[in-house]
Design a protein around this motif. Sequence first.
Motif, PDB file in Angstrom:
ATOM      1  N   THR A  59       0.828  -1.207   0.000  1.00  0.00           N
ATOM      2  CA  THR A  59       0.000   0.000   0.000  1.00  0.00           C
ATOM      3  C   THR A  59       0.862   1.256   0.000  1.00  0.00           C
ATOM      4  O   THR A  59       0.550   2.228  -0.701  1.00  0.00           O
ATOM      5  CB  THR A  59      -0.938   0.013   1.220  1.00  0.00           C
ATOM      6  N   PHE A 107      -4.282  12.549   1.830  1.00  0.00           N
ATOM      7  CA  PHE A 107      -4.553  11.668   0.699  1.00  0.00           C
ATOM      8  C   PHE A 107      -3.360  11.497  -0.245  1.00  0.00           C
ATOM      9  O   PHE A 107      -3.484  10.838  -1.270  1.00  0.00           O
ATOM     10  CB  PHE A 107      -5.753  12.192  -0.097  1.00  0.00           C
ATOM     11  N   THR A 150      -5.955   9.779   7.999  1.00  0.00           N
ATOM     12  CA  THR A 150      -6.475   8.677   7.168  1.00  0.00           C
ATOM     13  C   THR A 150      -5.504   7.516   7.154  1.00  0.00           C
ATOM     14  O   THR A 150      -4.333   7.657   7.534  1.00  0.00           O
ATOM     15  CB  THR A 150      -6.723   9.135   5.716  1.00  0.00           C
ATOM     16  N   LEU A 151      -5.985   6.395   6.665  1.00  0.00           N
ATOM     17  CA  LEU A 151      -5.147   5.197   6.567  1.00  0.00           C
ATOM     18  C   LEU A 151      -3.924   5.442   5.708  1.00  0.00           C
ATOM     19  O   LEU A 151      -2.817   5.001   6.040  1.00  0.00           O
ATOM     20  CB  LEU A 151      -5.975   4.044   5.984  1.00  0.00           C
ATOM     21  N   ILE A 152      -4.087   6.146   4.589  1.00  0.00           N
ATOM     22  CA  ILE A 152      -2.993   6.310   3.634  1.00  0.00           C
ATOM     23  C   ILE A 152      -2.214   7.601   3.847  1.00  0.00           C
ATOM     24  O   ILE A 152      -1.306   7.919   3.079  1.00  0.00           O
ATOM     25  CB  ILE A 152      -3.524   6.285   2.182  1.00  0.00           C
ATOM     26  N   GLY A 173      -9.774   0.574   9.051  1.00  0.00           N
ATOM     27  CA  GLY A 173     -10.305   1.054   7.790  1.00  0.00           C
ATOM     28  C   GLY A 173      -9.733   2.402   7.390  1.00  0.00           C
ATOM     29  O   GLY A 173      -8.953   3.023   8.128  1.00  0.00           O
ATOM     30  N   MET A 174     -10.164   2.877   6.217  1.00  0.00           N
ATOM     31  CA  MET A 174      -9.627   4.103   5.645  1.00  0.00           C
ATOM     32  C   MET A 174      -9.775   5.299   6.588  1.00  0.00           C
ATOM     33  O   MET A 174      -8.847   6.095   6.751  1.00  0.00           O
ATOM     34  CB  MET A 174     -10.327   4.389   4.309  1.00  0.00           C
ATOM     35  N   VAL A 417      -9.654   5.714  -3.260  1.00  0.00           N
ATOM     36  CA  VAL A 417      -9.944   5.939  -1.844  1.00  0.00           C
ATOM     37  C   VAL A 417     -11.355   5.466  -1.509  1.00  0.00           C
ATOM     38  O   VAL A 417     -11.582   4.800  -0.485  1.00  0.00           O
ATOM     39  CB  VAL A 417      -9.768   7.428  -1.494  1.00  0.00           C
ATOM     40  N   ALA A 420     -11.456   1.641  -1.474  1.00  0.00           N
ATOM     41  CA  ALA A 420     -10.830   1.082  -0.273  1.00  0.00           C
ATOM     42  C   ALA A 420     -11.701   1.319   0.958  1.00  0.00           C
ATOM     43  O   ALA A 420     -11.813   0.453   1.838  1.00  0.00           O
ATOM     44  CB  ALA A 420      -9.445   1.698  -0.076  1.00  0.00           C
ATOM     45  N   ALA A 421     -12.324   2.508   1.023  1.00  0.00           N
ATOM     46  CA  ALA A 421     -13.152   2.832   2.180  1.00  0.00           C
ATOM     47  C   ALA A 421     -14.439   2.010   2.220  1.00  0.00           C
ATOM     48  O   ALA A 421     -14.966   1.723   3.298  1.00  0.00           O
ATOM     49  CB  ALA A 421     -13.502   4.323   2.172  1.00  0.00           C
ATOM     50  N   ALA A 427      -7.662  -2.757   0.835  1.00  0.00           N
ATOM     51  CA  ALA A 427      -6.989  -1.504   0.475  1.00  0.00           C
ATOM     52  C   ALA A 427      -5.799  -1.725  -0.464  1.00  0.00           C
ATOM     53  O   ALA A 427      -5.659  -0.981  -1.448  1.00  0.00           O
ATOM     54  CB  ALA A 427      -6.544  -0.778   1.741  1.00  0.00           C
TER      55      ALA A 427
END
Length: 597
Positions: A59, A107, A150-152, A173-174, A417, A420-421, A427
């Motif tokens: 990821t 993001f 956020t996750l990323i 999660g995201m 995004v 994935a969310a 993801a």
Amino acid sequence: MTPDQLALCAILGVTVLLFVSGRLRHDLVAIAALLASVLAGLVPADRAFEGFGSTAVITVACVLILSNALQRSGAVDAFARAVLPADPGLVTMIAALTGIAALLSAFMNNVGALALLMPIALKAAARFDLPPSRLLMPLSFGSILGGMTTLIGTPPNLIVADYRREITGEAFGMFDFAPVGLAVAVAGLLFILLVGWRLVPVRKRSGTEGFDTGTYFSEVHVPEGAKAEGMTLREIEAAITETEIQVLGLVRRGILESAPPTGIRVRAGDILIVEAETEGFSAAVSTLGLVMQQPAADAAEGDTTLERFRDGEGHVELMEMVVGPKSPLVGRSPRGLRLRDRFRISLLAISRQDRRRIGRIGTARFMPGDVLLMQGNPDALAEFAADHDCLPLADRPLGFPSRRQMLTAAGIMLGTVALAASGLVAAPVAFALGVLLSALTGTVPVRRLYDAVDWPVIVLLGCLLPVANAMLDTGTADLLAGVLVGTLAGGAPVIALVLVLVVTMTLSDVMNNAATVAVMAPIALGIANTLGAPVDVFLMAVAIGGSCAFLTPIGHQNNTLILGPGGFRFADYWRLGLPLEVIVVAVATPMLLLVWG
């Protein structure tokens, strides 16, 4: 303590010391830690490289590529132009820059977000006649704060999410990071906007023609018939005393003499190693007849940069650029680059904050945050900066990006995004699909696909994840957790939570945040098990702490990137960083207990 636990603690101790010392690159330290663990029998040989197949590693690589697509297409530039105020006041400009940096960093890669907004900040600093530091440090810290939402947004979140998947079967999660991360980010940004920017150290004020990068180290040549010929070093410095130029060394017949006596007389053919601002070099050339010396292996003795460029080279200009944290220049010297032959450009000088000793320019090793004074054709300079991860510290040339490419890149990122969310696919699969679409649509040229990946970070993650698993398998994580809980926290869950947060933040200030999280996640799990507390609250504390590196220029790549352009010193960061970290702890602790406790 068992022999395996002793061995792993020793390996981890040496690893942390090497990370902190900075003598070796982080990825090399991680490789050494993994191999030591394998040789000690702590990590099975057939599982040594399983970390490279981790969803966190995949990821991270995909997000870096998608971030690069947003940058290359001009989508982020267009967004910044659309939302930045046209005629802002100072506080409004700080609010706009830090807010946009935080939003973008949620993001995309936050180093990329900083690189896009940094020239705007420098231009605003010149407009308000302010030191660039007043805008650059809030900008850097704002991008770091935005990444935790956020996750990323940042590698620590991805690592923690992947670690949770391994121990519970389900990753974060995201937007699971948003409740705590957003509260911390908003509090931090408000503090920076209302009070914090005033805490940034004020260095020498920048003028309207540029910004203060501190002094440069360079070499000047004494040609035949120069006014400086026959003068003593004391007389040379006195002749141009208003420029505060300082002679640090003298090269005669290829032999360098550091700190030469001020009574020594200069001869034709000598090379002086000097420290001055750019105006000082100009004064030396015009007043004493000295010339700038090209510090490259392909420059003959006395063969000056200006003469070589004017010999059929065409239009040339000067450009200042800062060496990025992952630049391939780091650790290399100008002599080995052959800039003139390969790129048709020259390095005139180096500015290095808080480090006075450089020696000869040609053999100096580039470091992250160095500001380089380059000369050459504008296109050649721009190409060199782009290929070597250097950020030009001036207005970027205006291009004409394709509107279709901008919309395509933005659409791919938003769609990825959302996918994935939604949880319809994992993801890593969603972001790998985004990378494929980016390559097929040309928003990232296929030949540049792998250039967008920060490979040292990928190697670091792939190597440290098996070591982190070994901490669980050998019981070392539970052992360390028991020491922390029993000795320092006194068995109190809230104190233990604050302790995990503070220790993680402290480590991330002096070592790579991905490495910090990989080490702390198993310990946090051990603490949760020891106290019978929810695992998620401690894992989230590790994620927050791993993202908050505000005390040093080495804790985060963004802090390194602003070191030279802002004229910062190593100890400058804590003035804003320390109260900001206190606010992070004060806001994050109750939010962690409320949301995940």
